[in-house]
Motif scaffolding. Structure first.
Motif, PDB file in Angstrom:
ATOM      1  N   SER A   4       0.865  -1.187   0.000  1.00  0.00           N
ATOM      2  CA  SER A   4       0.000   0.000   0.000  1.00  0.00           C
ATOM      3  C   SER A   4       0.896   1.229   0.000  1.00  0.00           C
ATOM      4  O   SER A   4       1.985   1.216   0.574  1.00  0.00           O
ATOM      5  CB  SER A   4      -0.901  -0.065   1.232  1.00  0.00           C
ATOM      6  OG  SER A   4      -0.998   1.181   1.841  1.00  0.00           O
ATOM      7  N   ILE A   5       0.469   2.289  -0.670  1.00  0.00           N
ATOM      8  CA  ILE A   5       1.346   3.456  -0.806  1.00  0.00           C
ATOM      9  C   ILE A   5       0.507   4.722  -0.930  1.00  0.00           C
ATOM     10  O   ILE A   5      -0.545   4.717  -1.571  1.00  0.00           O
ATOM     11  CB  ILE A   5       2.283   3.295  -2.040  1.00  0.00           C
ATOM     12  CG1 ILE A   5       3.222   4.501  -2.197  1.00  0.00           C
ATOM     13  CG2 ILE A   5       1.522   3.056  -3.329  1.00  0.00           C
ATOM     14  CD1 ILE A   5       4.314   4.319  -3.245  1.00  0.00           C
ATOM     15  N   ASN A   6       0.961   5.791  -0.311  1.00  0.00           N
ATOM     16  CA  ASN A   6       0.324   7.099  -0.483  1.00  0.00           C
ATOM     17  C   ASN A   6       1.105   7.893  -1.520  1.00  0.00           C
ATOM     18  O   ASN A   6       2.332   7.809  -1.572  1.00  0.00           O
ATOM     19  CB  ASN A   6       0.354   7.886   0.843  1.00  0.00           C
ATOM     20  CG  ASN A   6      -0.712   7.382   1.777  1.00  0.00           C
ATOM     21  OD1 ASN A   6      -1.776   6.947   1.335  1.00  0.00           O
ATOM     22  ND2 ASN A   6      -0.413   7.404   3.072  1.00  0.00           N
ATOM     23  N   GLU A  15      10.456   6.002 -10.613  1.00  0.00           N
ATOM     24  CA  GLU A  15      10.185   5.707  -9.190  1.00  0.00           C
ATOM     25  C   GLU A  15       9.010   4.736  -9.050  1.00  0.00           C
ATOM     26  O   GLU A  15       9.021   3.855  -8.180  1.00  0.00           O
ATOM     27  CB  GLU A  15       9.872   7.007  -8.447  1.00  0.00           C
ATOM     28  CG  GLU A  15      11.087   7.898  -8.275  1.00  0.00           C
ATOM     29  CD  GLU A  15      10.731   9.333  -7.833  1.00  0.00           C
ATOM     30  OE1 GLU A  15      11.619  10.002  -7.292  1.00  0.00           O
ATOM     31  OE2 GLU A  15       9.579   9.788  -8.059  1.00  0.00           O
ATOM     32  N   LYS A  16       8.029   4.895  -9.932  1.00  0.00           N
ATOM     33  CA  LYS A  16       6.867   3.982  -9.875  1.00  0.00           C
ATOM     34  C   LYS A  16       7.318   2.553 -10.163  1.00  0.00           C
ATOM     35  O   LYS A  16       6.944   1.608  -9.467  1.00  0.00           O
ATOM     36  CB  LYS A  16       5.796   4.405 -10.900  1.00  0.00           C
ATOM     37  CG  LYS A  16       4.997   5.605 -10.452  1.00  0.00           C
ATOM     38  CD  LYS A  16       4.043   6.066 -11.529  1.00  0.00           C
ATOM     39  CE  LYS A  16       3.383   7.363 -11.081  1.00  0.00           C
ATOM     40  NZ  LYS A  16       2.942   8.218 -12.141  1.00  0.00           N
ATOM     41  N   ILE A  17       8.137   2.430 -11.197  1.00  0.00           N
ATOM     42  CA  ILE A  17       8.617   1.090 -11.569  1.00  0.00           C
ATOM     43  C   ILE A  17       9.462   0.509 -10.426  1.00  0.00           C
ATOM     44  O   ILE A  17       9.300  -0.660 -10.056  1.00  0.00           O
ATOM     45  CB  ILE A  17       9.434   1.149 -12.885  1.00  0.00           C
ATOM     46  CG1 ILE A  17       8.505   1.521 -14.042  1.00  0.00           C
ATOM     47  CG2 ILE A  17      10.118  -0.193 -13.164  1.00  0.00           C
ATOM     48  CD1 ILE A  17       9.201   1.805 -15.348  1.00  0.00           C
ATOM     49  N   THR A  23       8.310  -3.969  -4.378  1.00  0.00           N
ATOM     50  CA  THR A  23       7.164  -4.518  -3.635  1.00  0.00           C
ATOM     51  C   THR A  23       6.733  -5.888  -4.159  1.00  0.00           C
ATOM     52  O   THR A  23       6.341  -6.750  -3.384  1.00  0.00           O
ATOM     53  CB  THR A  23       5.975  -3.530  -3.714  1.00  0.00           C
ATOM     54  OG1 THR A  23       6.474  -2.227  -3.480  1.00  0.00           O
ATOM     55  CG2 THR A  23       4.898  -3.853  -2.712  1.00  0.00           C
ATOM     56  N   TYR A  24       6.796  -6.063  -5.494  1.00  0.00           N
ATOM     57  CA  TYR A  24       6.202  -7.283  -6.056  1.00  0.00           C
ATOM     58  C   TYR A  24       7.143  -8.145  -6.872  1.00  0.00           C
ATOM     59  O   TYR A  24       6.809  -9.276  -7.205  1.00  0.00           O
ATOM     60  CB  TYR A  24       5.022  -6.894  -6.972  1.00  0.00           C
ATOM     61  CG  TYR A  24       3.898  -6.211  -6.252  1.00  0.00           C
ATOM     62  CD1 TYR A  24       3.101  -6.910  -5.347  1.00  0.00           C
ATOM     63  CD2 TYR A  24       3.641  -4.861  -6.465  1.00  0.00           C
ATOM     64  CE1 TYR A  24       2.068  -6.271  -4.681  1.00  0.00           C
ATOM     65  CE2 TYR A  24       2.613  -4.223  -5.796  1.00  0.00           C
ATOM     66  CZ  TYR A  24       1.827  -4.926  -4.907  1.00  0.00           C
ATOM     67  OH  TYR A  24       0.815  -4.307  -4.239  1.00  0.00           O
ATOM     68  N   LEU A  25       8.275  -7.605  -7.297  1.00  0.00           N
ATOM     69  CA  LEU A  25       9.081  -8.342  -8.280  1.00  0.00           C
ATOM     70  C   LEU A  25      10.481  -8.686  -7.753  1.00  0.00           C
ATOM     71  O   LEU A  25      11.426  -8.825  -8.540  1.00  0.00           O
ATOM     72  CB  LEU A  25       9.189  -7.530  -9.590  1.00  0.00           C
ATOM     73  CG  LEU A  25       7.859  -7.032 -10.186  1.00  0.00           C
ATOM     74  CD1 LEU A  25       8.093  -6.059 -11.323  1.00  0.00           C
ATOM     75  CD2 LEU A  25       7.025  -8.208 -10.686  1.00  0.00           C
TER      76      LEU A  25
END
Ligand code: MEV
Length: 438
Positions: A4-6, A15-17, A23-25
């Protein structure tokens, strides 16, 4: 909390990548590199695509193929199709050629009306509401003039504003049911802007309407939105020929073929389980052109399936008949599409697709899309009632299996040659690859 992120949307693309990778990869650099590999080297072009939506991290490729040889109302078209399913473009091309040799496709616009609604609650006398909506008709038109004037110059605009009483279903519930002509645009923004203004007008005018009492003046607008159900924006596409003219290298007995074909369509007309799949075949063609031309495929899907169920049962969208020795196959499709506005002038591939289609008007595009749907449906039902669907489908799918197993060029040549003579199945391909690799 992990996952979860604000403020995600405030991060830049990189930065999104990185956040997703972390978090997931498992922070795999190879995956991050792969995501970036799909960026376009031309930064301006990439920026254009990034800005279509929020939080873009990369591009998602789908093939843009073309199906040539479509003769529609005596004009030749090469139809652009965006689709991932291997056999669709091949099937469309084959059906195009088949019908080009038999007079081609005919397409006719039955009507072009779009619909939007203001849903509202009113507690009071129905006759007074009816008189009020009638009285403020000119105010609706005047208040929306700044939105409609350009559309009016193009021959479109608001056609009618009707009050609908829905209080039998929900207490105090009424609608302004508004019809529009939106010419070459799909019209979603135009319709929604008009409706929101009409909702404001409705509420404002009620406050000072002399015949209303205090309660009646308090009209409560629930929402204002276009409808994607467009049963009066319909195009018909059809093919026909004498039964004997159906004969081809694949159709040895045209009478038997025509009879079985009509039976298959009849089954889809009365049996919902078959109708859904039958119509899915139609949508293979429809969606592919809708996507290639930058139109809203969700709107088209929702509208088409609602139309298929318009008499209360889900049915085939296409119909077939044999009359006086003639075979006829046709489809009526509700298609609210545009050739101006939206993505049409923004997405470079959409621009090319529309150029390829000779810059069609919205009604010409409706005809082309309906023909693509009918052609696809013809190809599917023809296969189903003759060889079965898997023969052609698996032949086209062979390349996907070879890619999945990273076949070399040499292996490809051998496997393709082998399956010229044998039935393709996933296990048969894998088995052959394993033998070749031993
Ligand atoms: C497959 O994508 C579409 C078909 O199932 C359509 C049909 O059954 O008519 C082959």
């Amino acid at each position: 909390m992990i996952g979860s992120i604000n403020g995600f949307s405030k991060l830049n693309k990189e930065e999104k990548i990185n956040w997703i990778a972390k978090t997931y990869l498992n922070n795999q650099t190879a995956v991050v590199d792969l995501i970036k590999q799909y960026w376009n080297a031309d930064e301006d072009l990439q920026k254009l695509h990034d800005e279509f939506i929020e939080n873009t991290i990369t591009n998602f490729y789908l093939p843009l193929g073309v199906a040539p040889n479509f003769l529609i109302n005596d004009t030749w078209y090469t139809i652009p199709m965006v689709i991932e399913e291997s056999s669709v473009v091949a099937a469309a091309s084959k059906a195009a050629k088949f019908w080009a040799d038999r007079g081609g496709f005919k397409a006719t616009i039955l009507n072009t009306e779009k619909i939007g609604q203001v849903h509202f609650m009113y507690k009071g006398d129905k006759q007074k509401l009816q008189a009020f909506v009638q009285a403020i008709q000119p105010v609706f038109l005047a208040d929306t003039f700044s939105i409609t004037q350009n559309m009016q110059k193009r021959g479109g605009g608001i056609l009618a504003v009707e009050l609908r009483d829905k209080t039998q279903e929900i207490a105090d519930y009424y609608q302004l049911h508004v019809t529009f002509e939106t010419k070459d645009s799909m019209g979603a923004n135009f319709i929604n802007s008009c409706l929101e203004q009409m909702a404001t007008t409705l509420k404002r005018e009620a406050l000072s309407y002399g015949a209303f009492d205090a309660q009646e003046r308090e009209i409560d607008v629930v929402m204002s939105i276009l409808s994607n159900f467009v049963p009066n924006c319909v195009v018909r596409a059809e093919v026909s020929c004498p039964i004997e003219a159906l004969a081809s290298s694949e159709i040895k007995d045209p009478v038997l073929f025509a009879e079985k074909f009509v039976q298959a369509v009849r089954i889809a007309e009365i049996e919902p389980f078959r109708a859904v799949t039958h119509n899915k075949g139609v949508m293979n063609g429809v969606d592919a052109v809708v996507l290639a031309t930058g139109n809203d495929f969700r709107a088209i899907e929702a509208g088409v399936h609602a139309y298929a169920a318009k008499d209360g049962q889900y049915r085939s969208l296409s119909h077939a008949s044999i009359e006086n020795g003639m075979f006829r196959f046709w489809i009526d499709l509700p298609l609210a599409v545009g050739t101006v506005g939206g993505l049409t002038s923004l997405h470079p591939m959409v621009k090319i697709a529309l150029q390829m289609l000779q810059k069609p008007s919205a009604t010409q595009l409706m005809q082309i899309i309906a023909v693509a749907g009918l052609a696809q449906n013809f190809a599917a039902v023809k296969s189903l009632t003759t060889t079965g669907i898997q023969q052609g489908h698996m032949k086209m799918h062979l390349m996907n299996i070879l890619n999945q197993f990273k076949a070399t060029d040499e292996e490809r040549i051998k496997v393709v040659a082998h399956f010229e003579q044998h039935v393709v199945s996933h296990s048969a391909v894998v088995e052959l690859l394993e033998t070749l690799r031993k």
